[in-house]
Design an enzyme around this catalytic site. Structure first.
Site, PDB file in Angstrom:
ATOM      1  N   THR A  44       0.841  -1.198   0.000  1.00 22.70           N
ATOM      2  CA  THR A  44       0.000   0.000   0.000  1.00 22.70           C
ATOM      3  C   THR A  44       0.875   1.247   0.000  1.00 22.70           C
ATOM      4  O   THR A  44       1.957   1.269   0.574  1.00 22.70           O
ATOM      5  CB  THR A  44      -0.937   0.028   1.218  1.00 22.70           C
ATOM      6  OG1 THR A  44      -0.167  -0.011   2.423  1.00 22.70           O
ATOM      7  CG2 THR A  44      -1.873  -1.169   1.189  1.00 22.70           C
ATOM      8  N   ASN A  73      -8.901  -3.340   8.157  1.00 22.27           N
ATOM      9  CA  ASN A  73     -10.173  -2.652   7.958  1.00 22.27           C
ATOM     10  C   ASN A  73     -10.361  -2.290   6.486  1.00 22.27           C
ATOM     11  O   ASN A  73     -11.436  -2.501   5.911  1.00 22.27           O
ATOM     12  CB  ASN A  73     -10.228  -1.389   8.817  1.00 22.27           C
ATOM     13  CG  ASN A  73     -11.472  -0.546   8.573  1.00 22.27           C
ATOM     14  OD1 ASN A  73     -11.634   0.046   7.512  1.00 22.27           O
ATOM     15  ND2 ASN A  73     -12.343  -0.472   9.562  1.00 22.27           N
ATOM     16  N   THR A  95       1.162  -2.169  15.467  1.00 25.54           N
ATOM     17  CA  THR A  95       1.706  -1.848  16.780  1.00 25.54           C
ATOM     18  C   THR A  95       0.985  -2.590  17.891  1.00 25.54           C
ATOM     19  O   THR A  95       1.618  -3.166  18.776  1.00 25.54           O
ATOM     20  CB  THR A  95       1.625  -0.334  17.038  1.00 25.54           C
ATOM     21  OG1 THR A  95       2.290   0.347  15.970  1.00 25.54           O
ATOM     22  CG2 THR A  95       2.291   0.038  18.350  1.00 25.54           C
ATOM     23  N   GLU A 275      -8.625   4.288  13.496  1.00 27.62           N
ATOM     24  CA  GLU A 275      -8.424   5.309  12.475  1.00 27.62           C
ATOM     25  C   GLU A 275      -9.465   6.415  12.638  1.00 27.62           C
ATOM     26  O   GLU A 275     -10.523   6.205  13.237  1.00 27.62           O
ATOM     27  CB  GLU A 275      -8.518   4.692  11.071  1.00 27.62           C
ATOM     28  CG  GLU A 275      -7.528   3.567  10.805  1.00 27.62           C
ATOM     29  CD  GLU A 275      -6.085   4.047  10.764  1.00 27.62           C
ATOM     30  OE1 GLU A 275      -5.855   5.214  10.379  1.00 27.62           O
ATOM     31  OE2 GLU A 275      -5.191   3.266  11.129  1.00 27.62           O
TER      32      GLU A 275
END
Length: 296
Positions: A44, A73, A95, A275
């Protein structure tokens, strides 16, 4: 080797965690190749890149996501938007990897790879936040912006400790929200500093923080709301309860539901799967009619 190779799409986030996927990439591709897959690797490059790439998911026999919860997600969101039913495997290299912890997926890359190759698919519920999808948590209030506002270099250097440091820095700015909350079983109203609608045993790297025992395919969310403290004594009691994992219902409200609406006269800032979920006065969270039926 089989004469006809199955097709596999490996989507990786090369900056997730400490970039550890780079150390395992050749081994991962080799193992999948030996298992009879023609592997396409896609790193990505920007936010929402994985969502766009998943438009081609239906032409693959298996999709493997490697990164953090945000990467996963995007992969699941992209699969749903493409009306695909391709099985998804997950190699967690983020993480905290909250959702992997709930699913029982090892953080050890070789062990997670083994599970992708030989694990049994399982169904998981998918949530909807207004018109967006999420896997395991929609939350507002205290500390919920820490995951996406913590700089990636600090995450890479300090790991989960980075979230704690970032959260402590924000203590003086914590605000409360006057909310009306409608759910399947009733209605409550109050002033809240934190709200969490989850489908996970682990959030922000903390396991069973509020006694959550999530069932990933029971069609229900675990809801936790923390009322705004009135003074320093209340703050101390809430923090003590948090450390002892025993909660006074005067401050901490918990229940299960399949649908909840949160309304406020002020914009409420949300996070979805760690996010940025945006700011809004009205949010409806419900179980999606879509279930990710082949997840391993």
């Amino acid at each position: 080797m089989p004469s006809v190779l199955k097709k596999l799409l490996l989507i990786i986030n090369p900056t997730s965690g400490r970039g550890m996927i780079k150390d395992y990439l050749l081994s991962i591709v080799t193992q999948f190749s030996l298992a009879g897959y023609e592997v396409t690797v896609y790193p990505t490059k920007a936010k929402h890149d994985a969502v766009s790439k998943m438009k081609v998911a239906r032409s693959y026999d298996l999709v493997i996501a490697s990164g953090g919860d945000g990467t996963l997600n995007e992969v699941i969101t992209g699969l749903i938007e493409a009306n695909g039913n391709t099985p998804i495997g997950y190699i967690p290299t983020g993480t905290t990897n909250d959702f992997a912890s709930t699913l029982g997926i090892p953080k050890n890359v070789p062990k997670a790879l083994e599970l992708c190759l030989n694990g049994k698919p399982m169904p998981i519920d998918i949530g909807m936040f207004n018109e967006r999808y999420f896997m395991y948590v929609a939350a507002f209030g205290a500390f919920t912006d820490v995951a996406y506002e913590t700089p990636q270099p600090r995450k890479n250097m300090l790991g989960g400790l980075a979230y704690l440091i970032e959260g402590l820095m924000k203590l003086p700015t914590i605000q409360s929200y006057q909310c009306k909350i409608y759910h399947r079983e009733g209605f409550i109203e109050g002033d809240y500093i934190f709200g969490m609608i989850s489908n996970s045993d682990s959030v922000a790297g903390i396991k069973n923080a509020f006694g959550n025992q999530a069932d990933l395919n029971d069609g229900l969310f675990e809801v936790t709301l923390i009322r705004a403290p009135k003074n320093l004594i209340d703050i101390h009691r809430i923090l003590t309860d948090f450390l002892n994992r025993t909660y006074d219902p005067e401050y901490v409200v918990t229940f299960k539901t399949d649908r909840i609406t949160v309304e406020s006269e002020q914009d409420v800032k949300w996070t979805l799967d760690g996010e940025d979920g945006g700011s809004m006065k009205h949010a409806t969270i419900k179980k999606s009619s879509t279930t990710c039926s082949d997840f391993k």
